[in-house]
Scaffold this active site. Structure first.
Site, PDB file in Angstrom:
ATOM      1  N   GLY A  14     -37.666 -67.221 -36.622  1.00 29.86           N
ATOM      2  CA  GLY A  14     -36.663 -66.672 -35.712  1.00 29.86           C
ATOM      3  C   GLY A  14     -35.982 -65.423 -36.253  1.00 29.86           C
ATOM      4  O   GLY A  14     -36.333 -64.900 -37.316  1.00 29.86           O
ATOM      5  N   ARG A  98     -24.223 -79.254 -21.654  1.00 31.25           N
ATOM      6  CA  ARG A  98     -24.001 -79.545 -23.069  1.00 31.25           C
ATOM      7  C   ARG A  98     -24.682 -80.849 -23.488  1.00 31.25           C
ATOM      8  O   ARG A  98     -25.178 -80.978 -24.593  1.00 31.25           O
ATOM      9  CB  ARG A  98     -22.507 -79.646 -23.362  1.00 31.25           C
ATOM     10  CG  ARG A  98     -21.868 -78.296 -23.483  1.00 31.25           C
ATOM     11  CD  ARG A  98     -20.434 -78.397 -23.950  1.00 31.25           C
ATOM     12  NE  ARG A  98     -19.808 -77.085 -23.890  1.00 31.25           N
ATOM     13  CZ  ARG A  98     -19.973 -76.140 -24.799  1.00 31.25           C
ATOM     14  NH1 ARG A  98     -20.723 -76.360 -25.845  1.00 31.25           N
ATOM     15  NH2 ARG A  98     -19.393 -74.971 -24.676  1.00 31.25           N
ATOM     16  N   GLY A 130     -27.863 -73.720 -37.331  1.00 32.94           N
ATOM     17  CA  GLY A 130     -28.253 -73.851 -35.921  1.00 32.94           C
ATOM     18  C   GLY A 130     -27.173 -74.568 -35.132  1.00 32.94           C
ATOM     19  O   GLY A 130     -26.683 -75.623 -35.538  1.00 32.94           O
ATOM     20  N   ASN A 131     -26.819 -73.996 -34.011  1.00 33.10           N
ATOM     21  CA  ASN A 131     -25.717 -74.550 -33.212  1.00 33.10           C
ATOM     22  C   ASN A 131     -26.172 -75.664 -32.276  1.00 33.10           C
ATOM     23  O   ASN A 131     -27.310 -75.659 -31.848  1.00 33.10           O
ATOM     24  CB  ASN A 131     -25.083 -73.422 -32.385  1.00 33.10           C
ATOM     25  CG  ASN A 131     -24.167 -72.594 -33.257  1.00 33.10           C
ATOM     26  OD1 ASN A 131     -23.464 -73.130 -34.099  1.00 33.10           O
ATOM     27  ND2 ASN A 131     -24.202 -71.283 -33.043  1.00 33.10           N
ATOM     28  N   ASP A 159     -17.639 -66.463 -39.185  1.00 33.97           N
ATOM     29  CA  ASP A 159     -16.327 -66.371 -38.533  1.00 33.97           C
ATOM     30  C   ASP A 159     -15.264 -65.888 -39.521  1.00 33.97           C
ATOM     31  O   ASP A 159     -14.408 -65.084 -39.186  1.00 33.97           O
ATOM     32  CB  ASP A 159     -15.943 -67.734 -37.951  1.00 33.97           C
ATOM     33  CG  ASP A 159     -17.057 -68.307 -37.096  1.00 33.97           C
ATOM     34  OD1 ASP A 159     -17.389 -67.664 -36.081  1.00 33.97           O
ATOM     35  OD2 ASP A 159     -17.615 -69.357 -37.455  1.00 33.97           O
ATOM     36  N   ARG A 162     -15.803 -62.202 -40.001  1.00 36.84           N
ATOM     37  CA  ARG A 162     -15.326 -61.482 -38.811  1.00 36.84           C
ATOM     38  C   ARG A 162     -13.795 -61.403 -38.817  1.00 36.84           C
ATOM     39  O   ARG A 162     -13.211 -60.369 -38.457  1.00 36.84           O
ATOM     40  CB  ARG A 162     -15.798 -62.214 -37.554  1.00 36.84           C
ATOM     41  CG  ARG A 162     -17.299 -62.076 -37.292  1.00 36.84           C
ATOM     42  CD  ARG A 162     -17.771 -63.091 -36.263  1.00 36.84           C
ATOM     43  NE  ARG A 162     -19.152 -62.840 -35.849  1.00 36.84           N
ATOM     44  CZ  ARG A 162     -19.871 -63.702 -35.137  1.00 36.84           C
ATOM     45  NH1 ARG A 162     -19.348 -64.862 -34.752  1.00 36.84           N
ATOM     46  NH2 ARG A 162     -21.110 -63.405 -34.794  1.00 36.84           N
ATOM     47  N   HIS A 187     -17.382 -74.410 -35.547  1.00 36.97           N
ATOM     48  CA  HIS A 187     -17.876 -73.053 -35.325  1.00 36.97           C
ATOM     49  C   HIS A 187     -18.152 -72.952 -33.844  1.00 36.97           C
ATOM     50  O   HIS A 187     -19.183 -73.358 -33.359  1.00 36.97           O
ATOM     51  CB  HIS A 187     -19.153 -72.793 -36.120  1.00 36.97           C
ATOM     52  CG  HIS A 187     -19.901 -71.613 -35.583  1.00 36.97           C
ATOM     53  ND1 HIS A 187     -19.525 -70.337 -35.850  1.00 36.97           N
ATOM     54  CD2 HIS A 187     -20.946 -71.521 -34.737  1.00 36.97           C
ATOM     55  CE1 HIS A 187     -20.328 -69.509 -35.201  1.00 36.97           C
ATOM     56  NE2 HIS A 187     -21.196 -70.204 -34.522  1.00 36.97           N
TER      57      HIS A 187
HETATM   58  P1  NAX Z   1     -34.065 -67.583 -32.658  1.00 41.40           P
HETATM   59  O1  NAX Z   1     -34.225 -68.147 -31.301  1.00 41.40           O
HETATM   60  O2  NAX Z   1     -34.464 -66.179 -32.924  1.00 41.40           O
HETATM   61  O3  NAX Z   1     -34.920 -68.483 -33.675  1.00 41.40           O
HETATM   62  C1  NAX Z   1     -34.841 -69.874 -33.684  1.00 41.40           C
HETATM   63  C2  NAX Z   1     -36.089 -70.388 -34.348  1.00 41.40           C
HETATM   64  O4  NAX Z   1     -35.920 -71.799 -34.501  1.00 41.40           O
HETATM   65  C3  NAX Z   1     -37.347 -70.145 -33.539  1.00 41.40           C
HETATM   66  O5  NAX Z   1     -38.362 -69.611 -34.382  1.00 41.40           O
HETATM   67  C4  NAX Z   1     -37.711 -71.554 -33.050  1.00 41.40           C
HETATM   68  O6  NAX Z   1     -39.105 -71.722 -32.903  1.00 41.40           O
HETATM   69  C5  NAX Z   1     -37.155 -72.395 -34.196  1.00 41.40           C
HETATM   70  N1  NAX Z   1     -36.977 -73.810 -33.867  1.00 41.40           N
HETATM   71  C6  NAX Z   1     -36.621 -74.369 -32.688  1.00 41.40           C
HETATM   72  N2  NAX Z   1     -36.611 -75.713 -32.804  1.00 41.40           N
HETATM   73  C7  NAX Z   1     -36.981 -75.983 -34.068  1.00 41.40           C
HETATM   74  C8  NAX Z   1     -37.196 -77.197 -34.783  1.00 41.40           C
HETATM   75  N3  NAX Z   1     -37.064 -78.382 -34.176  1.00 41.40           N
HETATM   76  N4  NAX Z   1     -37.552 -77.117 -36.078  1.00 41.40           N
HETATM   77  C9  NAX Z   1     -37.736 -75.931 -36.671  1.00 41.40           C
HETATM   78  N5  NAX Z   1     -37.589 -74.759 -36.036  1.00 41.40           N
HETATM   79  C10 NAX Z   1     -37.194 -74.788 -34.757  1.00 41.40           C
HETATM   80  O7  NAX Z   1     -32.566 -67.873 -33.080  1.00 41.40           O
HETATM   81  P2  NAX Z   1     -31.682 -67.218 -34.253  1.00 41.40           P
HETATM   82  O8  NAX Z   1     -31.046 -65.984 -33.755  1.00 41.40           O
HETATM   83  O9  NAX Z   1     -32.494 -67.137 -35.494  1.00 41.40           O
HETATM   84  O10 NAX Z   1     -30.528 -68.324 -34.386  1.00 41.40           O
HETATM   85  C11 NAX Z   1     -30.790 -69.609 -34.866  1.00 41.40           C
HETATM   86  C12 NAX Z   1     -29.601 -70.514 -34.645  1.00 41.40           C
HETATM   87  O11 NAX Z   1     -28.454 -70.044 -35.336  1.00 41.40           O
HETATM   88  C13 NAX Z   1     -29.161 -70.671 -33.190  1.00 41.40           C
HETATM   89  O12 NAX Z   1     -28.969 -72.041 -32.916  1.00 41.40           O
HETATM   90  C14 NAX Z   1     -27.837 -69.961 -33.137  1.00 41.40           C
HETATM   91  O13 NAX Z   1     -26.978 -70.511 -32.170  1.00 41.40           O
HETATM   92  C15 NAX Z   1     -27.315 -70.208 -34.535  1.00 41.40           C
HETATM   93  N6  NAX Z   1     -26.257 -69.314 -35.011  1.00 41.40           N
HETATM   94  C16 NAX Z   1     -25.277 -69.850 -35.760  1.00 41.40           C
HETATM   95  C17 NAX Z   1     -24.259 -69.107 -36.302  1.00 41.40           C
HETATM   96  C18 NAX Z   1     -23.188 -69.737 -37.112  1.00 41.40           C
HETATM   97  O14 NAX Z   1     -22.273 -69.012 -37.504  1.00 41.40           O
HETATM   98  N7  NAX Z   1     -23.197 -71.019 -37.418  1.00 41.40           N
HETATM   99  C19 NAX Z   1     -24.183 -67.657 -36.050  1.00 41.40           C
HETATM  100  C20 NAX Z   1     -25.485 -67.055 -35.621  1.00 41.40           C
HETATM  101  C21 NAX Z   1     -26.275 -67.916 -34.672  1.00 41.40           C
HETATM  102  O15 NAX Z   1     -25.667 -67.816 -33.399  1.00 41.40           O
END
Ligand code: NAX
Length: 314
Positions: A14, A98, A130-131, A159, A162, A187
């Site tokens: 990702g 949700r 991951g969220n 956060d 930021r 978060h």
């Molecule tokens: P992307 O959609 O670019 O990449 C996500 C990747 O995860 C994809 O390659 C997908 O195939 C993979 N994936 C999906 N299900 C999976 C599983 N069961 N096992 C392994 N891999 C899996 O997202 P990206 O921009 O890289 O963001 C990833 C996550 O970070 C999102 O959930 C996003 O909400 C979260 N974030 C969290 C932040 C935080 O501060 N905690 C900030 C940034 C981001 O928003």
């Protein structure tokens, strides 16, 4: 020579992965003398893309990168890992409730928690990005009861960063002058970036920025909505800054926190500040380089009290 540290990254194909992995390759996570082996985990349909990322990592010829495991198999992916950075998840799309999201991610993080307990090295530490990261971390932790609760973290560092930016801009000081920023709760858009306990050049923020209306009505929503603002501007979510915050988070865990300061991390609540024991919640956290602890004794006024408790799951 040092034994390599094995670092698992889920969602490795990702956007965040594409920033994070190359910085790990240069040695930014554990320093210039520490070899690493990357365990790249993604789902089956993403394996071709993951192969491409692996090729690029290979082509960097990083001296510290001693191996790459790229897989969709969780047992293989988490085998012997010292760190698990759980970045991959399914985020909410238009029309999704949700509770749908919770069902999907519930399954993902149940399986990952179980696979970590079964396969990881005994001292494994886990950072969930991951969220909804707090909830996902809680699910994984509860499915890995043999991995001590103090080794589970979820990320609020982006956060915090930021918030520090906004405070430094408003006060007209260098970013390094802003310290002691705690982001409480989830978060999510209900997080509480605590300016009352934050400091600018070691002074309370409210002494330097004498404008509580701005702090309450502009600063807080700006930090809460920053992720959305980035999506609007860029047409894609925060990725490089999120990867940067992952590196900052790990540093804050494995390096001693400077005297008097703290950083924001979600950890398992021990009941501190009246926050329900056993949930994963954002706190001010200090580390001695091997163990982290929730900073005790901060004063929490009525306004902060309302902000403190996690209220929603993303
Ligand atoms: P992307 O959609 O670019 O990449 C996500 C990747 O995860 C994809 O390659 C997908 O195939 C993979 N994936 C999906 N299900 C999976 C599983 N069961 N096992 C392994 N891999 C899996 O997202 P990206 O921009 O890289 O963001 C990833 C996550 O970070 C999102 O959930 C996003 O909400 C979260 N974030 C969290 C932040 C935080 O501060 N905690 C900030 C940034 C981001 O928003």
């Amino acid at each position: 020579s040092n034994a390599p540290i094995r670092v698992a990254v889920t969602g490795a194909a990702g956007a965040i992965g594409y920033s994070l992995l190359f910085r790990i390759g240069t040695g930014e996570l554990f320093g210039p003398n520490q070899p690493v082996i990357l365990h790249l985990i993604d789902i089956e349909p993403a394996l071709p893309a993951l192969q491409g990322v692996t090729m690029e990592l290979d082509d960097c010829a990083y001296p510290l990168l001693k191996g790459i495991v790229a897989t969709a198999n969780l047992d293989e992916g988490f085998k012997g890992v010292n760190w698990a950075l759980l970045v991959g998840s399914v985020s909410r799309k238009a029309g999704m409730e949700r509770k749908d999201l919770l069902g999907i991610n519930g399954k993902i993080f149940t399986g990952q928690g179980q696979a970590i307990q079964k396969n990881a090295a005994s001292g494994v530490r886990i950072l969930v990005v991951g969220n909804p990261c707090n909830t996902n971390c809680l699910i994984a932790m509860n499915n890995a009861p043999e991995v001590p609760r103090e080794r589970w973290y979820a990320m609020t560092r982006l956060d915090e960063n930021r918030a520090r930016l906004q405070l430094s801009r408003k006060a007209g000081v260098d970013i390094t002058a802003v310290s002691n920023v705690a982001v409480w709760g989830n978060h999510s858009a209900t997080q509480y970036p605590d300016f009352y306990n934050a400091r600018i050049n070691s002074k309370p923020v409210t002494d330097v920025i004498q404008d509580e209306t701005w702090l309450k009505n502009e600063f807080i929503p700006t930090v809460q909505q920053r992720g959305t603002a980035v999506i609007k501007a860029r047409g894609a979510g925060s990725a490089a800054s999120a990867a940067n915050a992952i590196i900052d988070s790990v540093h804050s865990i494995v390096r001693p926190t400077p005297a008097g300061d703290w950083h924001s991390l979600c950890v398992c609540s021990d009941g501190s500040y009246g926050i329900e024991k056993g949930i994963i919640c954002g706190f001010p956290v200090r580390s001695n380089g091997s163990k982290t602890e929730i900073v005790q004794g901060l004063s929490i006024n009525e306004f902060s009290k309302r902000g403190l408790m996690p209220r929603s799951m993303s």
